[in-house]
Design a protein around this motif. Structure first.
Motif, PDB file in Angstrom:
ATOM      1  N   CYS A   1      26.188  59.358 -50.543  1.00  0.00           N
ATOM      2  CA  CYS A   1      25.408  58.388 -51.300  1.00  0.00           C
ATOM      3  C   CYS A   1      26.315  57.393 -52.019  1.00  0.00           C
ATOM      4  O   CYS A   1      26.066  56.184 -52.007  1.00  0.00           O
ATOM      5  CB  CYS A   1      24.519  59.120 -52.309  1.00  0.00           C
ATOM      6  SG  CYS A   1      23.506  58.039 -53.324  1.00  0.00           S
TER       7      CYS A   1
ATOM      8  N   VAL B   1      21.363  50.377 -48.342  1.00  0.00           N
ATOM      9  CA  VAL B   1      20.300  50.884 -49.216  1.00  0.00           C
ATOM     10  C   VAL B   1      19.653  52.121 -48.598  1.00  0.00           C
ATOM     11  O   VAL B   1      19.505  53.163 -49.254  1.00  0.00           O
ATOM     12  CB  VAL B   1      19.238  49.795 -49.472  1.00  0.00           C
ATOM     13  CG1 VAL B   1      18.047  50.384 -50.235  1.00  0.00           C
ATOM     14  CG2 VAL B   1      19.834  48.636 -50.255  1.00  0.00           C
ATOM     15  N   THR B   2      19.272  52.026 -47.337  1.00  0.00           N
ATOM     16  CA  THR B   2      18.631  53.168 -46.681  1.00  0.00           C
ATOM     17  C   THR B   2      19.610  54.322 -46.472  1.00  0.00           C
ATOM     18  O   THR B   2      19.231  55.486 -46.556  1.00  0.00           O
ATOM     19  CB  THR B   2      18.018  52.758 -45.332  1.00  0.00           C
ATOM     20  OG1 THR B   2      19.034  52.132 -44.518  1.00  0.00           O
ATOM     21  CG2 THR B   2      16.864  51.790 -45.527  1.00  0.00           C
TER      22      THR B   2
ATOM     23  N   ALA C   1      22.065  55.023 -48.562  1.00  0.00           N
ATOM     24  CA  ALA C   1      22.213  55.626 -49.886  1.00  0.00           C
ATOM     25  C   ALA C   1      21.050  56.558 -50.211  1.00  0.00           C
ATOM     26  O   ALA C   1      21.226  57.578 -50.887  1.00  0.00           O
ATOM     27  CB  ALA C   1      22.323  54.539 -50.948  1.00  0.00           C
ATOM     28  N   ILE C   2      19.864  56.218 -49.751  1.00  0.00           N
ATOM     29  CA  ILE C   2      18.682  57.045 -50.004  1.00  0.00           C
ATOM     30  C   ILE C   2      18.694  58.281 -49.102  1.00  0.00           C
ATOM     31  O   ILE C   2      18.389  59.397 -49.539  1.00  0.00           O
ATOM     32  CB  ILE C   2      17.394  56.234 -49.783  1.00  0.00           C
ATOM     33  CG1 ILE C   2      17.299  55.106 -50.826  1.00  0.00           C
ATOM     34  CG2 ILE C   2      16.157  57.134 -49.867  1.00  0.00           C
ATOM     35  CD1 ILE C   2      16.195  54.112 -50.542  1.00  0.00           C
ATOM     36  N   THR C   3      19.055  58.090 -47.839  1.00  0.00           N
ATOM     37  CA  THR C   3      18.945  59.159 -46.846  1.00  0.00           C
ATOM     38  C   THR C   3      20.056  60.191 -46.942  1.00  0.00           C
ATOM     39  O   THR C   3      19.822  61.398 -46.768  1.00  0.00           O
ATOM     40  CB  THR C   3      18.939  58.564 -45.423  1.00  0.00           C
ATOM     41  OG1 THR C   3      17.967  57.522 -45.340  1.00  0.00           O
ATOM     42  CG2 THR C   3      18.624  59.628 -44.384  1.00  0.00           C
TER      43      THR C   3
ATOM     44  N   ILE D   1      19.715  63.279 -49.354  1.00  0.00           N
ATOM     45  CA  ILE D   1      18.588  64.116 -48.920  1.00  0.00           C
ATOM     46  C   ILE D   1      18.986  64.941 -47.708  1.00  0.00           C
ATOM     47  O   ILE D   1      18.747  66.154 -47.654  1.00  0.00           O
ATOM     48  CB  ILE D   1      17.355  63.242 -48.603  1.00  0.00           C
ATOM     49  CG1 ILE D   1      16.880  62.510 -49.861  1.00  0.00           C
ATOM     50  CG2 ILE D   1      16.220  64.094 -48.024  1.00  0.00           C
ATOM     51  CD1 ILE D   1      15.779  61.510 -49.605  1.00  0.00           C
TER      52      ILE D   1
ATOM     53  N   ILE E   1      19.295  54.445 -41.952  1.00  0.00           N
ATOM     54  CA  ILE E   1      18.613  55.739 -41.940  1.00  0.00           C
ATOM     55  C   ILE E   1      19.276  56.671 -40.930  1.00  0.00           C
ATOM     56  O   ILE E   1      19.541  57.850 -41.213  1.00  0.00           O
ATOM     57  CB  ILE E   1      17.121  55.567 -41.612  1.00  0.00           C
ATOM     58  CG1 ILE E   1      16.404  54.851 -42.772  1.00  0.00           C
ATOM     59  CG2 ILE E   1      16.457  56.922 -41.352  1.00  0.00           C
ATOM     60  CD1 ILE E   1      14.975  54.462 -42.467  1.00  0.00           C
TER      61      ILE E   1
END
Length: 461
Positions: free
Chosen positions: A139, A307-308, A310-312, A315, A364
């Motif tokens: 991330c 951005v995607t 960093a989010i994925t 998780i 992603i």
């Protein structure tokens, strides 16, 4: 060791990856204005990236070995300091040759950090928390990538490409200070033995390979220069392999490659980065040269990837710690293969939302793949081998970067010259070459999918 201290160490370590990613994404966006300002071709300007990654890569085993011998705080602080100094010199570089030289110095510092980051994280966290930590590291790396296009685009647009290196200087100084203060300063004393001859073989072989790939389309694939480089690659690569098998302090411990998850996991990582770089190296040229967008807008359009990611990434890292890595590492390449298929449809009328969407899908896919793959690779080896395993993992990652850049630019230039030779106007030749090169990225993604399928047992990894 308290939980707070562990996470403080983690943050300092992850900043090393952050600054390296920030530098990579800003420089990637700056290649086009660099080539215009310095009056060099696309084939020549790629050496701003390749020289950096070549030096970084060949030094990874050396600094990975040092990481098992010398105190982490001193070594990591040195990495930050050298990187920061190299970035400053790159910022004031007066010409193309000096820029390449200063980028090599910068790469030396990055190599120190990248060869030891995964080992530090893997050592300070237990197996249960390791996936979460590596996911958060992914991330933070993604945040560096996320900041890079936007910050780099702004800097290039208003201050010029020289200043894209400026953010690395203060971050590197602070990183050096906190590394010295926070990271472990104790290490079990060992007698240092290093295979300098094997290192020379490895360096010569890798440099000859990259030079042949990068210049083959200009020199001719059947030219004497390329043949000599090919023979040099095979001879010195063979010498390196056989030497490292017969000495008891090898540069790369080939015995570790008997571990299936380690071997195929590293191959999956390498081909994943080759697939990633197929588009990431060409997209800024497409945005600035074909769509005529300025550097700031181009950076903002690339931003959704980070951005995607960093989010994925965190998780998927957490999920891999609970459920294993196999299905996540297979889902990743499937997703970014879909993104590469979207990029093959881009032309002069492509809308901004399509670029944003495709970049987001690519992020992603990479987020699904990287953290679980890193977790599985580092978990597959013994604790005392984490240092060299971290170096080899970083080596695989950067080999993917180098080959991705070299192969992509070579394919693109070759196809573009072919289409121009057959009478197509420049913009059409550019787009046809761009689309064709993306299909090779899809092939790299399919190879990554295959390696991930073979590497990981769904129950254990």
């Amino acid at each position: 060791m308290s939980r707070r201290i562990k996470w403080a160490m983690f943050v300092v370590t992850a900043i090393g990856n952050f600054i390296a990613m920030l530098d990579s994404t800003t420089v990637n966006l700056a290649l086009y204005p660099m080539s215009v300002d310095l009056h060099v071709t696309m084939g020549q300007i790629q050496w701003v990236m390749i020289a950096y990654m070549l030096v970084l890569t060949v030094l990874l085993p050396f600094f990975g070995k040092l990481g098992d011998i010398f105190p982490k705080n001193k070594l990591y602080a040195t990495g930050f300091s050298v990187f920061s100094f190299g970035a400053f010199l790159s910022m004031v570089a007066p010409n193309f040759i000096s820029l390449i030289a200063f980028r090599c110095l910068e790469a030396m510092g990055a190599s120190i950090m990248l060869s030891n980051a995964q080992a530090i994280i893997a050592r300070i966290f237990s197996r249960e928390r390791r996936g979460k930590a590596l996911g958060l590291n992914g991330c933070i790396v993604a945040i560096g990538g996320m900041c890079g296009p936007a910050v780099g685009g702004f800097i290039i647009n208003y201050f010029g490409w020289h200043f894209v290196f400026s953010p690395c200087v203060p971050v590197g100084i602070f990183g050096a200070y906190f590394s010295w203060k926070l990271l472990p300063n104790y290490v079990k004393k060992k007698k240092f033995k290093f295979d300098y001859l094997g290192f020379a073989y490895f360096t010569i072989s890798l440099f000859a390979l990259l030079l042949a790939i990068s210049e083959g389309y200009q020199w001719g694939w059947t030219s004497l220069k390329i043949i000599v480089l090919g023979v040099t690659t095979l001879i010195f690569g063979g010498l390196f392999y056989f030497r490292d098998h017969k000495i008891n302090y090898p540069l790369i411990n080939f015995g570790m490659f008997k571990i299936k998850p380690f071997t195929f996991g590293n191959l999956a990582v390498m081909t994943s980065y080759m697939a990633m770089y197929t588009n990431s190296i060409l997209l800024p040229f497409y945005l600035q040269e074909i769509l005529k967008l300025n550097a700031l807008v181009s950076g903002l359009l690339i931003l959704p990837y980070s951005v995607t990611l960093a989010i994925t990434a965190p998780i998927s890292g957490r999920l891999s710690g609970k459920y294993g890595s196999r299905y996540l590492t297979m889902a990743g390449p499937i997703v970014y293969i879909l993104a590469l298929l979207i990029f093959t449809t881009f032309d002069k009328s492509t809308q901004m939302w399509e670029i944003v969407f495709a970049s987001g899908v690519m992020g992603i896919g990479n987020g699904l793949f990287q953290s679980p793959s890193n977790n599985a690779i580092m978990t597959s080896v013994k604790k005392e081998e984490l240092g060299i395993a971290s170096g080899i993992l970083a080596l695989s990652r950067n080999m993917g970067n180098i080959l991705g850049v070299a192969v992509t630019i070579t394919l693109f230039e070759t196809f573009r010259e072919f289409f121009l030779h057959h009478g197509e106007i420049y913009d059409i030749a550019f787009l046809n070459s761009y689309h064709t090169t993306m299909f090779f990225g899809i092939i790299f993604g399919a190879a990554c999918l295959l390696f991930a399928f073979v590497a990981y047992n769904p129950r254990k990894l």
